[in-house]
Design an enzyme around this catalytic site. Structure first.
Site, PDB file in Angstrom:
ATOM      1  NE  ARG A 222     -10.887  15.124   0.763  1.00  0.00           N
ATOM      2  CZ  ARG A 222     -11.638  14.066   0.446  1.00  0.00           C
ATOM      3  NH1 ARG A 222     -12.338  13.431   1.374  1.00  0.00           N
ATOM      4  NH2 ARG A 222     -11.679  13.626  -0.792  1.00  0.00           N
ATOM      5  CG  HIS A 270     -10.539   8.771   3.590  1.00  0.00           C
ATOM      6  ND1 HIS A 270      -9.790   9.840   3.189  1.00  0.00           N
ATOM      7  CD2 HIS A 270     -11.685   8.848   2.846  1.00  0.00           C
ATOM      8  CE1 HIS A 270     -10.432  10.523   2.243  1.00  0.00           C
ATOM      9  NE2 HIS A 270     -11.601   9.921   2.026  1.00  0.00           N
TER      10      HIS A 270
HETATM   11  P1  NAP Z   1     -20.598  19.035  -3.484  1.00  0.00           P
HETATM   12  O1  NAP Z   1     -21.779  18.423  -4.164  1.00  0.00           O
HETATM   13  O2  NAP Z   1     -19.664  19.850  -4.303  1.00  0.00           O
HETATM   14  O3  NAP Z   1     -21.184  19.903  -2.282  1.00  0.00           O
HETATM   15  C1  NAP Z   1     -20.390  20.756  -1.535  1.00  0.00           C
HETATM   16  C2  NAP Z   1     -21.267  21.576  -0.619  1.00  0.00           C
HETATM   17  O4  NAP Z   1     -20.438  22.420   0.183  1.00  0.00           O
HETATM   18  C3  NAP Z   1     -22.212  22.507  -1.406  1.00  0.00           C
HETATM   19  O5  NAP Z   1     -23.450  22.608  -0.756  1.00  0.00           O
HETATM   20  C4  NAP Z   1     -21.465  23.835  -1.331  1.00  0.00           C
HETATM   21  O6  NAP Z   1     -22.295  24.975  -1.428  1.00  0.00           O
HETATM   22  C5  NAP Z   1     -20.882  23.763   0.052  1.00  0.00           C
HETATM   23  N1  NAP Z   1     -19.764  24.705   0.175  1.00  0.00           N
HETATM   24  C6  NAP Z   1     -18.599  24.736  -0.506  1.00  0.00           C
HETATM   25  N2  NAP Z   1     -17.849  25.801  -0.135  1.00  0.00           N
HETATM   26  C7  NAP Z   1     -18.562  26.430   0.820  1.00  0.00           C
HETATM   27  C8  NAP Z   1     -18.343  27.604   1.580  1.00  0.00           C
HETATM   28  N3  NAP Z   1     -17.226  28.332   1.453  1.00  0.00           N
HETATM   29  N4  NAP Z   1     -19.295  27.976   2.472  1.00  0.00           N
HETATM   30  C9  NAP Z   1     -20.432  27.267   2.604  1.00  0.00           C
HETATM   31  N5  NAP Z   1     -20.711  26.138   1.899  1.00  0.00           N
HETATM   32  C10 NAP Z   1     -19.785  25.738   1.015  1.00  0.00           C
HETATM   33  O7  NAP Z   1     -19.704  17.928  -2.770  1.00  0.00           O
HETATM   34  P2  NAP Z   1     -20.173  16.469  -2.252  1.00  0.00           P
HETATM   35  O8  NAP Z   1     -20.222  15.512  -3.387  1.00  0.00           O
HETATM   36  O9  NAP Z   1     -21.367  16.618  -1.408  1.00  0.00           O
HETATM   37  O10 NAP Z   1     -18.898  16.074  -1.371  1.00  0.00           O
HETATM   38  C11 NAP Z   1     -18.513  16.849  -0.242  1.00  0.00           C
HETATM   39  C12 NAP Z   1     -17.150  16.405   0.241  1.00  0.00           C
HETATM   40  O11 NAP Z   1     -17.246  15.132   0.874  1.00  0.00           O
HETATM   41  C13 NAP Z   1     -16.106  16.152  -0.852  1.00  0.00           C
HETATM   42  O12 NAP Z   1     -15.542  17.364  -1.298  1.00  0.00           O
HETATM   43  C14 NAP Z   1     -15.105  15.298  -0.143  1.00  0.00           C
HETATM   44  O13 NAP Z   1     -14.169  16.131   0.502  1.00  0.00           O
HETATM   45  C15 NAP Z   1     -15.944  14.570   0.916  1.00  0.00           C
HETATM   46  N6  NAP Z   1     -16.025  13.111   0.679  1.00  0.00           N
HETATM   47  C16 NAP Z   1     -15.562  12.266   1.640  1.00  0.00           C
HETATM   48  C17 NAP Z   1     -15.656  10.887   1.448  1.00  0.00           C
HETATM   49  C18 NAP Z   1     -15.196   9.938   2.522  1.00  0.00           C
HETATM   50  O14 NAP Z   1     -15.176   8.729   2.306  1.00  0.00           O
HETATM   51  N7  NAP Z   1     -14.849  10.398   3.682  1.00  0.00           N
HETATM   52  C19 NAP Z   1     -16.200  10.378   0.261  1.00  0.00           C
HETATM   53  C20 NAP Z   1     -16.639  11.273  -0.696  1.00  0.00           C
HETATM   54  C21 NAP Z   1     -16.560  12.641  -0.498  1.00  0.00           C
HETATM   55  P3  NAP Z   1     -23.115  25.276  -2.781  1.00  0.00           P
HETATM   56  O15 NAP Z   1     -24.192  24.224  -2.816  1.00  0.00           O
HETATM   57  O16 NAP Z   1     -23.659  26.624  -2.560  1.00  0.00           O
HETATM   58  O17 NAP Z   1     -22.151  25.162  -3.915  1.00  0.00           O
END
Ligand code: NAP
Length: 307
Positions: A222, A270
């Site tokens: 993001r 995006h």
């Molecule tokens: P996810 O499964 O919820 O994983 C989030 C990761 O971030 C987890 O490992 C989490 O730690 C870590 N995290 C969260 N808060 C943190 C903090 N304060 N300090 C350290 N680590 C932290 O999410 P995801 O499915 O992988 O997606 C990640 C992000 O990608 C989405 O939220 C979205 O913003 C982005 N995204 C972008 C696109 C695009 O097209 N550009 C598409 C889809 C998603 P824990 O494992 O310990 O909980």
């Protein structure tokens, strides 16, 4: 029969309608799906950010909101939403992100831009290092970060992953705690964190300074994960050689934003990875089945954490 409100940009209705009906039928869930069901009759909401639905108070019998997006930073803080919120985890979206991240890591690792520019008769052989000598740090080791990390490890990159809670993943140096330690000496940083109050501006001047001189930043997470002023300063000083940015604080990225004109920034609109309707409807239908059967929902958002 359960009433399901589809609340998303109008273009998505045609894309999802038949797929959702088929996926629910396959799970034995009998649905009435529509875009204009009266609020007090709605049992579930399938949701993607759109300007028509920001107040959830009138959905008095709604049992859950099922997001079509993986990132839920616009809806998770909404205090009018009191029902369980599920985010999307989609095999198609994960695969798309692995391909996009791997492609951009390889672009920078192999110095492809330089080779493409050198099509003017200049024979300047500079061989890239091997992947084993190119440390990559991925901030975020969730569904997307972990999948990208595994793919890069398979290609030979030494990968450090950083998450909020400690993890253990074969072949990946997993860290939690200070992001500076995870980024120390990294030549490539990939940001795959959700946007929360804890992660906003996480890539600031201090974090950028811990990376190897001439590092690459790749952000499909993001926009607000990055302090834009700090990144521009790091690009101008050469601390960061190039930034590939897919997401921004304001989207579409305003025409006068310095990122557009910067020679060492690649802007992508995006598109790193989209929800793939064919696979996404599987999770939506499964969650509807679970909810009706009284079983735990998949991919529930923890509203206090914000993701
Ligand atoms: P996810 O499964 O919820 O994983 C989030 C990761 O971030 C987890 O490992 C989490 O730690 C870590 N995290 C969260 N808060 C943190 C903090 N304060 N300090 C350290 N680590 C932290 O999410 P995801 O499915 O992988 O997606 C990640 C992000 O990608 C989405 O939220 C979205 O913003 C982005 N995204 C972008 C696109 C695009 O097209 N550009 C598409 C889809 C998603 P824990 O494992 O310990 O909980």
């Amino acid at each position: 029969m359960i009433n399901i409100l589809f609340s998303a940009r109008p273009q998505l209705w045609d894309v999802y309608r038949d797929l959702l009906i088929e996926a629910c039928a396959a799970k034995g869930v009998d649905i009435n799906l529509g875009t204009d069901i009266p609020a007090e009759q709605v049992d579930y909401i399938i949701f993607a950010p759109n300007p028509t639905l920001t107040d959830f108070t009138k959905f008095t019998r709604c049992k859950a909101v099922l997001s079509l997006w993986a990132g839920v930073e616009t809806i998770a803080p909404n205090t009018t939403l009191t029902q369980p919120l599920c985010r999307l985890v989609d095999t198609g979206l994960t695969q798309g992100m692995v391909e996009w991240v791997t492609g951009h890591v390889l672009r920078h690792h192999l110095g492809m831009d330089q080779q493409i520019k050198n099509q003017n008769g200049e024979w300047a052989p500079v061989a890239p290092p091997l992947s084993k000598d190119r440390p990559v740090t991925i901030l975020g080791l969730g569904e997307l970060g972990a999948a990208c990390a595994k793919s890069l490890v398979q290609l030979g990159f030494p990968v450090t992953g950083w998450s909020r809670t400690p993890k253990s993943i074969d072949g990946i140096r997993c860290l939690s705690g200070s992001p500076a330690e995870a980024l120390k000496d990294a030549q490539i940083a990939v940001l795959l964190l959700p946007l929360t109050s804890q992660t906003e501006n996480i890539l600031d001047a201090d974090a950028l300074a811990t990376m190897s001189k001439g590092a690459f930043v790749i952000n499909p997470g993001r926009g607000a994960l990055i302090n834009d002023h700090a990144l521009l300063a790091a690009l101008n000083s050469g601390q960061v050689a190039h930034a590939t940015l897919d997401v921004f604080r304001v989207e579409p990225l305003p025409a006068d934003h310095p990122y557009w004109a910067h020679p060492n920034v690649t802007v992508t609109p995006h598109i790193a990875s989209e929800t793939r309707p064919e696979t996404a409807v599987e999770q939506i239908a499964e969650n509807l089945r679970r909810a009706e059967a009284g079983e735990p929902l998949l991919n529930l958002v923890d509203r206090t954490r914000g993701y």
